[in-house]
Design an enzyme around this catalytic site. Structure first.
Site, mmCIF file in Angstrom:
data_model
loop_
_atom_site.group_PDB
_atom_site.id
_atom_site.type_symbol
_atom_site.label_atom_id
_atom_site.label_comp_id
_atom_site.label_asym_id
_atom_site.label_seq_id
_atom_site.Cartn_x
_atom_site.Cartn_y
_atom_site.Cartn_z
ATOM 1 N N CYS A 131 0.826 -1.210 0.000
ATOM 2 C CA CYS A 131 0.000 0.000 0.000
ATOM 3 C C CYS A 131 0.860 1.261 0.000
ATOM 4 O O CYS A 131 1.383 1.668 1.039
ATOM 5 C CB CYS A 131 -0.919 -0.016 1.226
ATOM 6 S SG CYS A 131 -1.922 1.454 1.396
ATOM 7 N N CYS A 134 -0.356 4.114 2.174
ATOM 8 C CA CYS A 134 -0.059 3.947 3.600
ATOM 9 C C CYS A 134 1.420 4.204 3.889
ATOM 10 O O CYS A 134 1.758 4.868 4.867
ATOM 11 C CB CYS A 134 -0.352 2.516 4.065
ATOM 12 S SG CYS A 134 -1.843 1.799 3.399
ATOM 13 N N ASP A 135 2.297 3.673 3.068
ATOM 14 C CA ASP A 135 3.715 3.610 3.438
ATOM 15 C C ASP A 135 4.657 4.437 2.569
ATOM 16 O O ASP A 135 5.843 4.519 2.866
ATOM 17 C CB ASP A 135 4.177 2.141 3.413
ATOM 18 C CG ASP A 135 3.386 1.280 4.390
ATOM 19 O OD1 ASP A 135 3.003 1.803 5.450
ATOM 20 O OD2 ASP A 135 3.130 0.102 4.090
#
Ligand code: NAP
Length: 304
Positions: A131, A134-135
């Site tokens: 993701c 997200c990261d």
């Protein structure tokens, strides 16, 4: 017969638990195989509102769980294998027993499809991610690879160019399956280089990713590439197998919702929330939002 079963223990399931237990429905939540859901596979979560200094994914899920239990959600460490319609409700079967409920919220999530190569599992949350939203932020001024040739891979690669100095797309064939517009954006981006006809054979690193071994799918030759992150974007599968056709699915295999209320499914009394019904947003906060909606929908349905 209990009022409400919640199947799944990600942000959607626990949020449904918080709302349903505060509404005195005495919900029973089945944690499932991947307790805590996809956030258990990430480290820092910096985009969940309310945590201005960030929070570790597993810690966040622990807080969700505690909050759901605090109001009386009964949590069972069991996996629902089967669900069938019975008179006045639904029968759920787990490995440990069978239970009857008047209504059900399905929040069993989706699972990223992984490459299944050496180093991948060990380094999840330490450079291996599924993701970019997200990261991606953790890869400022770093070099990363994105694996895949579909729209997700294009989207992840483009997003990562905001942070990384260099983004390689590793694709197993010599053409993408992504939409033309996404392909064009990728191919025009100076920070992105496509490594055609290559597969990741192994991911290396001790505490964090430092390189990958690649294999050419044409001539079988091997090479090594020094990088800091691996984003796997080869698709997700919604966790619907146990439903065995109980509710309608869309053309991608996700649960169809929006029949009478936002989270209603094709079967009255069955609601769906989170990634199992969402192939578009797939965020913890949107999952929590639909979990809340599903609990409210279930409460109103039970009342009527
Ligand atoms: P996808 O379209 O199924 O693409 C998966 C990609 O991963 C393919 O290129 C496939 O290679 C590759 N792949 C699969 N298994 C692999 C493996 N074991 N090793 C290496 N590569 C592997 O999945 P997606 O990109 O997640 O998209 C899913 C759906 O959501 C699609 O309908 C897509 O259009 C949609 N979507 C749309 C957007 C958007 O419009 N902005 C964004 C994201 C997703 P092959 O090509 O060789 O099979």
């Amino acid at each position: 017969m209990h009022n409400l079963a919640i199947i799944g223990s990600g942000p959607a399931g626990y949020t449904a638990g918080i709302y349903a237990s505060r509404a005195s429905l005495e919900p029973v939540l089945f944690e499932g195989l991947e307790s805590g859901g996809q956030l258990m596979l990430t480290t820092d979560v910096e985009n969940y509102p309310g945590f201005d200094s960030g929070v570790m994914g597993p810690d966040l899920m622990q807080i969700f769980k505690k909050q759901a239990e605090k109001f009386g959600t009964q949590i069972k460490t069991e996996t629902v294998n089967k669900i069938e319609k019975i008179d006045g409700g639904f029968k759920l079967e787990t490995g440990k027993g069978s239970y009857e409920f008047k209504s059900v919220i399905i929040s069993s999530g989706a699972s990223a499809i992984w490459l299944d190569v050496k180093g991948e599992k060990e380094l999840q949350g330490h450079g291996v991610s599924s993701c970019a939203t997200c990261d991606g932020f953790f890869f400022k001024e770093k070099k990363v690879i994105v694996v895949g040739g579909g729209d997700s891979a294009m989207e992840e690669a483009l997003f990562l160019t905001k942070f990384a100095t260099k983004v390689y797309i590793v694709h197993r064939r010599d053409s993408f399956r992504a939409s033309k517009i996404m392909q064009d954006r990728v191919l025009e981006n100076e920070k992105i280089e496509v490594l055609w006809s290559k597969e990741v054979a192994e991911i290396h690193g001790k505490e964090a990713v430092n390189s990958v071994s690649l294999k050419d799918t044409g001539d079988g030759s091997s090479s090594k590439l020094t990088i800091d992150g691996v984003f796997v974007a080869i698709g997700h599968t919604p966790n619907v197998v146990f439903l065995d056709g109980l509710v309608d699915l869309d053309e991608k295999g996700y649960i169809k919702t929006g029949f009478t209320t936002d989270t209603s499914t094709s079967v009255p009394g069955v609601f769906a929330a989170g990634d199992v019904a969402d192939s578009v947003y797939r965020q913890a906060v949107t999952a929590a939002g639909t979990g809340c909606q599903a609990a409210i929908d279930a409460e109103r349905w039970l009342e009527h």
